[in-house]
Design a protein around this motif. Structure first.
Motif, PDB file in Angstrom:
ATOM      1  N   GLU A 184       0.748  -1.295   0.086  1.00 13.09           N
ATOM      2  CA  GLU A 184       0.206  -0.091   0.097  1.00 13.09           C
ATOM      3  C   GLU A 184       0.825   1.437   0.215  1.00 13.09           C
ATOM      4  OE1 GLU A 184       0.178  -1.262   4.452  1.00 13.09           O
ATOM      5  OE2 GLU A 184       0.125  -2.473   2.295  1.00 13.09           O
ATOM      6  N   TYR A 185       2.147   1.236   0.097  1.00 12.56           N
ATOM      7  CA  TYR A 185       3.009   2.235   0.080  1.00 12.56           C
ATOM      8  C   TYR A 185       3.866   2.186  -1.210  1.00 12.56           C
ATOM      9  CZ  TYR A 185       2.508   2.941   4.927  1.00 12.56           C
ATOM     10  OH  TYR A 185       1.967   3.186   6.328  1.00 12.56           O
ATOM     11  N   LYS A 186       4.032   3.289  -1.692  1.00  7.48           N
ATOM     12  CA  LYS A 186       5.183   3.351  -2.969  1.00  7.48           C
ATOM     13  C   LYS A 186       5.940   4.715  -2.733  1.00  7.48           C
ATOM     14  CE  LYS A 186       5.211   2.963  -7.777  1.00  7.48           C
ATOM     15  NZ  LYS A 186       4.417   2.906  -9.130  1.00  7.48           N
ATOM     16  N   PHE A 187       7.246   4.749  -3.241  1.00  7.49           N
ATOM     17  CA  PHE A 187       8.146   5.849  -2.942  1.00  7.49           C
ATOM     18  C   PHE A 187       8.708   6.209  -4.406  1.00  7.49           C
ATOM     19  CE2 PHE A 187       7.562   3.776   1.161  1.00  7.49           C
ATOM     20  CZ  PHE A 187       7.388   4.834   1.813  1.00  7.49           C
ATOM     21  N   SER A 188       9.169   7.521  -4.420  1.00  6.39           N
ATOM     22  CA  SER A 188       9.931   7.840  -5.671  1.00  6.39           C
ATOM     23  C   SER A 188      11.176   8.509  -4.831  1.00  6.39           C
ATOM     24  CB  SER A 188       8.942   8.908  -6.324  1.00  6.39           C
ATOM     25  OG  SER A 188       9.873   9.202  -7.380  1.00  6.39           O
ATOM     26  N   CYS A 189      12.350   8.194  -5.628  1.00  6.78           N
ATOM     27  CA  CYS A 189      13.642   8.691  -5.032  1.00  6.78           C
ATOM     28  C   CYS A 189      14.111   9.433  -6.125  1.00  6.78           C
ATOM     29  CB  CYS A 189      14.500   7.684  -4.587  1.00  6.78           C
ATOM     30  SG  CYS A 189      13.805   6.555  -3.156  1.00  6.78           S
ATOM     31  N   ARG A 190      14.684  10.856  -5.699  1.00  2.35           N
ATOM     32  CA  ARG A 190      15.545  11.520  -6.584  1.00  2.35           C
ATOM     33  C   ARG A 190      16.634  12.081  -5.992  1.00  2.35           C
ATOM     34  NH1 ARG A 190      12.382   9.176  -9.464  1.00  2.35           N
ATOM     35  NH2 ARG A 190      10.873  10.012 -10.832  1.00  2.35           N
ATOM     36  N   LYS A 191      17.743  12.294  -6.883  1.00  5.87           N
ATOM     37  CA  LYS A 191      18.791  13.051  -6.114  1.00  5.87           C
ATOM     38  C   LYS A 191      18.437  14.638  -6.274  1.00  5.87           C
ATOM     39  CE  LYS A 191      23.519  11.327  -7.423  1.00  5.87           C
ATOM     40  NZ  LYS A 191      24.317  11.231  -8.375  1.00  5.87           N
ATOM     41  N   VAL A 192      18.908  15.297  -5.358  1.00  8.63           N
ATOM     42  CA  VAL A 192      18.720  16.833  -5.430  1.00  8.63           C
ATOM     43  C   VAL A 192      20.124  17.244  -5.705  1.00  8.63           C
ATOM     44  CG1 VAL A 192      17.953  18.681  -3.855  1.00  8.63           C
ATOM     45  CG2 VAL A 192      16.922  16.273  -3.743  1.00  8.63           C
ATOM     46  N   THR A 193      21.159  16.826  -5.069  1.00  9.35           N
ATOM     47  CA  THR A 193      22.570  17.398  -5.440  1.00  9.35           C
ATOM     48  C   THR A 193      23.558  16.314  -5.388  1.00  9.35           C
ATOM     49  OG1 THR A 193      23.163  17.473  -3.139  1.00  9.35           O
ATOM     50  CG2 THR A 193      22.110  19.665  -4.102  1.00  9.35           C
ATOM     51  N   GLN A 194      24.724  16.406  -5.682  1.00 12.87           N
ATOM     52  CA  GLN A 194      25.649  15.466  -5.761  1.00 12.87           C
ATOM     53  C   GLN A 194      25.936  14.726  -4.602  1.00 12.87           C
ATOM     54  OE1 GLN A 194      25.999  14.788  -8.861  1.00 12.87           O
ATOM     55  NE2 GLN A 194      28.224  15.054  -9.304  1.00 12.87           N
ATOM     56  N   THR A 195      25.527  15.201  -3.370  1.00 11.33           N
ATOM     57  CA  THR A 195      25.472  14.356  -2.210  1.00 11.33           C
ATOM     58  C   THR A 195      24.172  14.294  -1.368  1.00 11.33           C
ATOM     59  OG1 THR A 195      26.152  16.671  -0.982  1.00 11.33           O
ATOM     60  CG2 THR A 195      27.837  15.203  -1.855  1.00 11.33           C
ATOM     61  N   SER A 196      23.213  14.691  -1.921  1.00 12.18           N
ATOM     62  CA  SER A 196      21.921  14.368  -1.103  1.00 12.18           C
ATOM     63  C   SER A 196      20.764  14.060  -2.076  1.00 12.18           C
ATOM     64  CB  SER A 196      21.600  15.708  -0.431  1.00 12.18           C
ATOM     65  OG  SER A 196      21.153  16.789  -1.315  1.00 12.18           O
ATOM     66  N   GLY A 197      19.822  13.652  -1.406  1.00  9.01           N
ATOM     67  CA  GLY A 197      18.627  13.080  -2.448  1.00  9.01           C
ATOM     68  C   GLY A 197      17.123  13.295  -1.455  1.00  9.01           C
ATOM     69  N   ARG A 198      16.099  13.167  -2.174  1.00 12.77           N
ATOM     70  CA  ARG A 198      14.862  13.207  -1.628  1.00 12.77           C
ATOM     71  C   ARG A 198      14.004  12.256  -1.596  1.00 12.77           C
ATOM     72  NH1 ARG A 198      12.210  17.080   1.259  1.00 12.77           N
ATOM     73  NH2 ARG A 198      13.931  18.656   1.195  1.00 12.77           N
ATOM     74  N   ILE A 199      13.214  11.524  -0.777  1.00 13.63           N
ATOM     75  CA  ILE A 199      12.250  10.507  -0.891  1.00 13.63           C
ATOM     76  C   ILE A 199      10.864  10.972  -0.795  1.00 13.63           C
ATOM     77  CG2 ILE A 199      11.628   7.958  -0.098  1.00 13.63           C
ATOM     78  CD1 ILE A 199      14.676   7.804   0.578  1.00 13.63           C
ATOM     79  N   TRP A 200       9.813  10.655  -1.692  1.00 16.14           N
ATOM     80  CA  TRP A 200       8.674  11.172  -1.649  1.00 16.14           C
ATOM     81  C   TRP A 200       7.755   9.954  -1.518  1.00 16.14           C
ATOM     82  CZ3 TRP A 200      12.048  13.532  -4.903  1.00 16.14           C
ATOM     83  CH2 TRP A 200      11.918  14.988  -4.833  1.00 16.14           C
ATOM     84  N   ARG A 201       6.666  10.132  -0.625  1.00 13.69           N
ATOM     85  CA  ARG A 201       5.607   8.984  -0.631  1.00 13.69           C
ATOM     86  C   ARG A 201       4.646   9.307  -1.889  1.00 13.69           C
ATOM     87  NH1 ARG A 201       1.228   6.713   3.697  1.00 13.69           N
ATOM     88  NH2 ARG A 201       0.050   5.075   2.156  1.00 13.69           N
ATOM     89  N   ILE A 202       4.295   8.491  -2.646  1.00 18.76           N
ATOM     90  CA  ILE A 202       3.445   8.737  -3.871  1.00 18.76           C
ATOM     91  C   ILE A 202       2.263   7.936  -3.820  1.00 18.76           C
ATOM     92  CG2 ILE A 202       5.259   9.736  -5.414  1.00 18.76           C
ATOM     93  CD1 ILE A 202       5.501   6.888  -6.665  1.00 18.76           C
ATOM     94  N   LYS A 203       2.150   6.836  -2.873  1.00 16.24           N
ATOM     95  CA  LYS A 203       0.771   6.027  -2.844  1.00 16.24           C
ATOM     96  C   LYS A 203       1.076   5.480  -1.378  1.00 16.24           C
ATOM     97  CE  LYS A 203      -0.793   1.589  -4.340  1.00 16.24           C
ATOM     98  NZ  LYS A 203      -0.601   0.102  -4.803  1.00 16.24           N
TER      99      LYS A 203
END
Length: 71
Positions: free
Chosen positions: A52-71
Motif C-alpha cells: 500500500e506504500y510506494k516511494f519515488s527517490c530523486r537526487k537533489v544534489t551530488q551529495t543528497s537526495g529526497r524520498i517522496w511517498r507517492i502511494k
C-alpha cells in the motif's frame, strides 16, 4: 557467561526512516551520497513488504537526495 534480563532490543533498521508515518505527497531529505543510497534501498524493501506504500527517490544534489511517498 552472564545473562541479562533488562536489555532493550534495538528497533529494526527500517524504523530510522519515517516511511510508516508519511502521508502521500510528503518527502524527506537525506544528506550524504551513501546515506541516500541506503535510504533508497530501505524504501524499496519497505514498499515491497507493504504494497500500500510506494516511494519515488530523486537526487537533489551530488551529495543528497529526497524520498517522496507517492502511494
Amino acid at each position: 557467561m552472564i545473562l541479562d534480563q533488562r536489555v532493550v532490543i534495538p528497533e529494526h533498521p527500517l524504523s530510522i526512516y519515517p516511511f510508516r508515518e508519511m502521508q502521500v505527497g510528503e518527502s524527506f531529505l537525506v544528506e550524504g551520497r551513501i546515506c541516500f543510497e541506503r535510504a533508497k534501498q530501505a524504501a524499496y524493501v519497505f514498499a515491497h513488504r507493504y504494497p500500500e506504500y510506494k516511494f519515488s527517490c530523486r537526487k537533489v544534489t551530488q551529495t543528497s537526495g529526497r524520498i517522496w511517498r507517492i502511494k
